[in-house]
Design a protein around this motif. Structure first.
Motif, PDB file in Angstrom:
ATOM      1  N   GLU A 244       5.902   0.458  -4.476  1.00  0.00           N
ATOM      2  CA  GLU A 244       6.776   0.967  -5.536  1.00  0.00           C
ATOM      3  C   GLU A 244       6.264   2.294  -6.081  1.00  0.00           C
ATOM      4  O   GLU A 244       7.030   3.243  -6.267  1.00  0.00           O
ATOM      5  CB  GLU A 244       6.894  -0.055  -6.671  1.00  0.00           C
ATOM      6  N   ARG A 245       4.966   2.379  -6.344  1.00  0.00           N
ATOM      7  CA  ARG A 245       4.403   3.600  -6.915  1.00  0.00           C
ATOM      8  C   ARG A 245       3.794   4.519  -5.862  1.00  0.00           C
ATOM      9  O   ARG A 245       3.284   5.582  -6.186  1.00  0.00           O
ATOM     10  CB  ARG A 245       3.352   3.244  -7.975  1.00  0.00           C
ATOM     11  N   LYS A 246       3.843   4.067  -4.599  1.00  0.00           N
ATOM     12  CA  LYS A 246       3.353   4.874  -3.478  1.00  0.00           C
ATOM     13  C   LYS A 246       1.874   5.218  -3.650  1.00  0.00           C
ATOM     14  O   LYS A 246       1.437   6.343  -3.419  1.00  0.00           O
ATOM     15  CB  LYS A 246       4.188   6.147  -3.315  1.00  0.00           C
ATOM     16  N   ILE A 247       1.100   4.199  -4.029  1.00  0.00           N
ATOM     17  CA  ILE A 247      -0.336   4.348  -4.235  1.00  0.00           C
ATOM     18  C   ILE A 247      -1.072   3.573  -3.161  1.00  0.00           C
ATOM     19  O   ILE A 247      -0.737   2.413  -2.873  1.00  0.00           O
ATOM     20  CB  ILE A 247      -0.752   3.846  -5.629  1.00  0.00           C
ATOM     21  N   LEU A 248      -2.080   4.187  -2.575  1.00  0.00           N
ATOM     22  CA  LEU A 248      -2.935   3.499  -1.612  1.00  0.00           C
ATOM     23  C   LEU A 248      -4.355   3.434  -2.154  1.00  0.00           C
ATOM     24  O   LEU A 248      -4.950   4.464  -2.485  1.00  0.00           O
ATOM     25  CB  LEU A 248      -2.942   4.220  -0.264  1.00  0.00           C
ATOM     26  N   PHE A 249      -4.894   2.219  -2.241  1.00  0.00           N
ATOM     27  CA  PHE A 249      -6.300   2.008  -2.559  1.00  0.00           C
ATOM     28  C   PHE A 249      -7.036   1.960  -1.220  1.00  0.00           C
ATOM     29  O   PHE A 249      -6.881   0.995  -0.463  1.00  0.00           O
ATOM     30  CB  PHE A 249      -6.478   0.714  -3.349  1.00  0.00           C
ATOM     31  N   SER A 250      -7.825   2.995  -0.935  1.00  0.00           N
ATOM     32  CA  SER A 250      -8.305   3.187   0.435  1.00  0.00           C
ATOM     33  C   SER A 250      -9.723   2.697   0.696  1.00  0.00           C
ATOM     34  O   SER A 250     -10.195   2.786   1.838  1.00  0.00           O
ATOM     35  CB  SER A 250      -8.206   4.667   0.815  1.00  0.00           C
ATOM     36  N   GLY A 251     -10.417   2.169  -0.315  1.00  0.00           N
ATOM     37  CA  GLY A 251     -11.778   1.699  -0.067  1.00  0.00           C
ATOM     38  C   GLY A 251     -12.629   2.781   0.557  1.00  0.00           C
ATOM     39  O   GLY A 251     -12.653   3.922   0.106  1.00  0.00           O
ATOM     40  N   ASP A 252     -13.322   2.439   1.646  1.00  0.00           N
ATOM     41  CA  ASP A 252     -14.143   3.416   2.357  1.00  0.00           C
ATOM     42  C   ASP A 252     -13.437   3.986   3.578  1.00  0.00           C
ATOM     43  O   ASP A 252     -14.035   4.767   4.324  1.00  0.00           O
ATOM     44  CB  ASP A 252     -15.473   2.779   2.804  1.00  0.00           C
ATOM     45  N   HIS A 253     -12.185   3.603   3.794  1.00  0.00           N
ATOM     46  CA  HIS A 253     -11.462   4.129   4.951  1.00  0.00           C
ATOM     47  C   HIS A 253     -11.274   5.635   4.822  1.00  0.00           C
ATOM     48  O   HIS A 253     -11.444   6.386   5.785  1.00  0.00           O
ATOM     49  CB  HIS A 253     -10.109   3.427   5.080  1.00  0.00           C
ATOM     50  N   ILE A 254     -10.941   6.080   3.616  1.00  0.00           N
ATOM     51  CA  ILE A 254     -10.852   7.501   3.296  1.00  0.00           C
ATOM     52  C   ILE A 254     -11.500   7.704   1.935  1.00  0.00           C
ATOM     53  O   ILE A 254     -11.206   6.972   0.987  1.00  0.00           O
ATOM     54  CB  ILE A 254      -9.398   7.993   3.268  1.00  0.00           C
TER      55      ILE A 254
ATOM     56  N   ILE B  71      -9.794 -10.997  -7.874  1.00  0.00           N
ATOM     57  CA  ILE B  71     -10.658  -9.946  -7.341  1.00  0.00           C
ATOM     58  C   ILE B  71     -10.310  -9.757  -5.872  1.00  0.00           C
ATOM     59  O   ILE B  71     -10.334 -10.718  -5.091  1.00  0.00           O
ATOM     60  CB  ILE B  71     -12.147 -10.317  -7.478  1.00  0.00           C
ATOM     61  N   LEU B  72      -9.980  -8.532  -5.491  1.00  0.00           N
ATOM     62  CA  LEU B  72      -9.705  -8.198  -4.096  1.00  0.00           C
ATOM     63  C   LEU B  72     -10.806  -7.282  -3.589  1.00  0.00           C
ATOM     64  O   LEU B  72     -11.234  -6.367  -4.299  1.00  0.00           O
ATOM     65  CB  LEU B  72      -8.350  -7.497  -3.964  1.00  0.00           C
ATOM     66  N   LEU B  73     -11.237  -7.503  -2.365  1.00  0.00           N
ATOM     67  CA  LEU B  73     -12.314  -6.715  -1.782  1.00  0.00           C
ATOM     68  C   LEU B  73     -11.800  -5.937  -0.584  1.00  0.00           C
ATOM     69  O   LEU B  73     -11.177  -6.514   0.316  1.00  0.00           O
ATOM     70  CB  LEU B  73     -13.470  -7.623  -1.355  1.00  0.00           C
ATOM     71  N   THR B  74     -12.073  -4.628  -0.568  1.00  0.00           N
ATOM     72  CA  THR B  74     -11.669  -3.836   0.584  1.00  0.00           C
ATOM     73  C   THR B  74     -12.502  -4.185   1.805  1.00  0.00           C
ATOM     74  O   THR B  74     -11.990  -4.187   2.930  1.00  0.00           O
ATOM     75  CB  THR B  74     -11.784  -2.327   0.302  1.00  0.00           C
ATOM     76  N   HIS B  75     -13.806  -4.471   1.598  1.00  0.00           N
ATOM     77  CA  HIS B  75     -14.665  -4.844   2.721  1.00  0.00           C
ATOM     78  C   HIS B  75     -15.978  -5.397   2.192  1.00  0.00           C
ATOM     79  O   HIS B  75     -16.173  -5.499   0.969  1.00  0.00           O
ATOM     80  CB  HIS B  75     -14.885  -3.668   3.670  1.00  0.00           C
ATOM     81  N   ILE B  76     -16.865  -5.756   3.118  1.00  0.00           N
ATOM     82  CA  ILE B  76     -18.025  -6.569   2.742  1.00  0.00           C
ATOM     83  C   ILE B  76     -19.295  -5.768   2.485  1.00  0.00           C
ATOM     84  O   ILE B  76     -20.346  -6.369   2.262  1.00  0.00           O
ATOM     85  CB  ILE B  76     -18.320  -7.633   3.824  1.00  0.00           C
ATOM     86  N   HIS B  77     -19.250  -4.442   2.512  1.00  0.00           N
ATOM     87  CA  HIS B  77     -20.458  -3.685   2.177  1.00  0.00           C
ATOM     88  C   HIS B  77     -20.818  -3.932   0.712  1.00  0.00           C
ATOM     89  O   HIS B  77     -19.946  -4.006  -0.155  1.00  0.00           O
ATOM     90  CB  HIS B  77     -20.253  -2.201   2.450  1.00  0.00           C
TER      91      HIS B  77
END
Length: 269
Positions: A140-150, A67-73
């Motif tokens: 490789e797939r040029k995908i960004l998981f942006s969380g709440d940044h965008i 499990i990876l977390l973008t942030h703590i909210h």
């Protein structure tokens, strides 16, 4: 349930936590072949955890390993420990927030590479919305998981105190150096023109900054007075957020020595 088109070994489950700040709910992403990696877990309810396990099986996975977390909210990490308890998955968190949950197994920082069953994610440290915020980039797939940044719709809140507008703007600029084909946000629809969206976010913040400066020129020297004119058509439920956002902008302008504070009033330098 939304699917990510043309992206193998990748699915999305949107949590049932809709609202002003979460839009339709938090997007939770599952990646992998047999051993699945999950990005963000919004809710610890049986409904949400069962839903994630069903998506895992739809991918052909046998277990959730990480499990990876973008942030703590809480709308991003609130179910992480519940999913860990159900599956035995290891939980990762930004090094800046080490120990926040009390049950993390590892931390990560800018440039770290995290393998998953079928690919690799690169950590992009993007503080601003929250001090430990991280995006995850699959080169490789040029995908960004942006969380709440965008977000997929609307703009991200940068709250004064917990957030930092200087860092947020720097983090947006950082993303322009990446080759991104698809942006998968923490809330809202997927973004198929990422560079345009990033520039839109930068332009929006610069526009808000200019509105604040213009308000100061016109004699509106309190945050309340600035909010009243800048956010004229916003619903009352968002006024607290608007106040915090204006304060975050002002703190940036103070740091840049373009504005100074005198008690509860602000003036052009």
């Amino acid at each position: 349930m939304p699917k990510v088109e043309n992206a193998r070994n990748l699915r999305c489950l949107t949590a049932t936590n809709p609202g002003y700040m979460t839009l339709r709910g938090t997007n939770q992403y599952l990646l992998g072949q047999e051993e699945i990696t999950v990005i963000d877990v919004a809710l610890g309810s049986d409904e949400n955890i069962d839903g994630l396990l069903a998506e895992m099986e739809a991918l052909g996975g046998t277990r959730i390993a990480r499990i990876l977390l973008t942030h703590i909210h809480m709308d991003h990490c609130g179910g992480a420990l519940a999913l860990k308890e159900r599956t035995g998955a290891e939980v990762g968190i930004s090094q800046v927030r080490a120990g926040h949950l009390g049950g993390e197994d590892f931390t990560y920082d800018e440039g770290d590479r995290i393998p998953y069953d079928g690919g690799e994610l690169e950590v992009v440290f993007t503080p601003g919305h929250e001090a430990g915020h991280c995006c995850f980039y699959e080169r490789e797939r040029k995908i960004l998981f942006s969380g709440d940044h965008i977000l997929g719709k609307g703009s991200t809140v940068v709250p004064a105190g917990e957030g930092n507008m200087v860092h947020y703007m720097e983090s947006l600029e950082k993303l322009l150096s990446l080759d991104i084909r698809l942006l998968l946000p923490g809330h809202g629809p997927f973004v198929t023109e990422p560079m345009a969206k990033i520039r839109e976010y930068i332009d929006h913040r610069l526009m808000r900054e200019e509105q604040i400066l213009q308000g100061l020129r016109e004699g509106r020297h309190s945050i309340g007075d600035l909010v009243a004119v800048i956010y004229l058509d916003y619903p009352p439920a968002l006024m607290r957020v608007a106040h915090s956002s204006v304060e975050a902008h002002i703190l940036k302008l103070i740091a840049e020595e373009r504005v100074y504070r005198d008690g509860d009033r602000y003036f052009l330098s």
